[in-house]
Design an enzyme around this catalytic site. Structure first.
Site, short mmCIF file in Angstrom:
data_model
loop_
_atom_site.label_atom_id
_atom_site.label_comp_id
_atom_site.label_asym_id
_atom_site.label_seq_id
_atom_site.Cartn_x
_atom_site.Cartn_y
_atom_site.Cartn_z
CD GLU A 25 48.43 31.36 -5.05
OE1 GLU A 25 48.20 31.22 -3.82
OE2 GLU A 25 47.58 31.77 -5.86
CD GLU A 72 48.14 46.38 -23.76
OE1 GLU A 72 48.44 47.21 -24.64
OE2 GLU A 72 47.26 45.52 -23.91
#
Length: 272
Positions: free
Chosen positions: A111, A80
């Site tokens: 992970e 953004e």
């Protein structure tokens, strides 16, 4: 072994027997505790943000390193910034387990990869001018922890956002932020309160940093990128409000000629 409160049993039992109204009421009750826990971590968060501002204002970069929900939320925050604040791409970055290009895939097995994150940071030519912030609800994610250890060995400042006390990732961080949100509503579902805390903290980090870097004036996004009609209209009205220009089309013409509200304001100031 460190305490993993995030994996502790939910204090709520027999959820399958509860009505919709009961369930959403209890979830809302749990969510209300998140802001209180963040408030307690504000001094830690302030130290981290000041370090980010110091690095980025001197030409350095921020890299979030994460996996799972937290890593994906950091991607959503970073993407953004170029539009909202007109900041160049590449200053705020995310190293996501499995790759940011696979954001919609739940690659939770990544992970445990202890090499990918540091390899990606090296590809980005990370240096001590930058800062690397690990995102891990548990505070133990191998993908994140390995990257922070490598950063430490190479003199690179680090931070983290974790939700368990005394975690290995916090211990490996120069600027740890520990927000202990407690057991989840559904046991171990850290996309809930931990994810809410992470989203709130990302908002605080990016917004505060952008303000400190001069990307906001008064309370306005004066560097917003004019990428569509809605944003352009907002920017025109912002320019009219700040300059007193009454003619919408005249204000729009000045805005488009200069590319941003900030540049248009400087033009009006010079010519008035």
């Amino acid at each position: 072994m460190n305490l993993r409160i995030t994996e502790s049993p939910s204090v709520h039992r027999h959820l399958e027997k509860k009505s919709v109204d009961e369930l959403i009421g209890l979830i809302n009750q749990e969510d209300q505790s998140v802001a209180t826990q963040i408030k307690g971590a504000l001094p830690q968060l302030s130290r981290l943000i000041n370090a980010i501002v110091e690095k980025t204002s001197a030409g350095g970069r921020l890299f979030y390193v994460g996996a799972g929900s937290g890593g994906r939320l950091s991607v959503l925050d970073v993407i953004e910034l170029p539009t909202t604040y007109g900041v160049p791409k590449g200053i705020f970055n995310v190293i996501l387990a499995g790759g940011a290009d696979r954001l919609v895939d739940a690659l939770e097995e990544k992970e445990d990869d202890t090499e990918e994150a540091w390899a990606k940071l090296q590809e980005a030519t990370v240096t001590p001018n930058d800062i690397v912030v690990g995102i891990s609800a548990s505070g133990t994610t191998p993908f994140v922890l390995a990257a922070l250890h490598q950063c430490e060995q190479h003199g690179i400042a680090t931070g983290c956002i974790v939700s368990n006390p005394d975690s290995p990732i916090a211990a490996a961080s120069t600027f740890p932020v520990e927000v202990i949100t407690g057991p989840e509503f559904v046991t171990g579902s850290t996309r809930m309160k931990c994810g809410t805390a992470q989203k709130m903290i990302f908002d605080m980090i990016s917004t505060t940093t952008m303000i400190q870097l001069g990307r906001v004036e008064d309370n306005s996004m004066v560097n917003v990128a004019l990428i569509n009609d809605k944003i352009t209209d907002r920017a025109v009205r912002m320019l009219m409000e700040k300059t007193g220009i009454a003619d919408y089309e005249a204000a729009k013409s000045i805005l488009l000629a200069h590319g941003s509200v900030k540049q248009a304001l400087e033009h009006v100031s010079r010519t008035s």
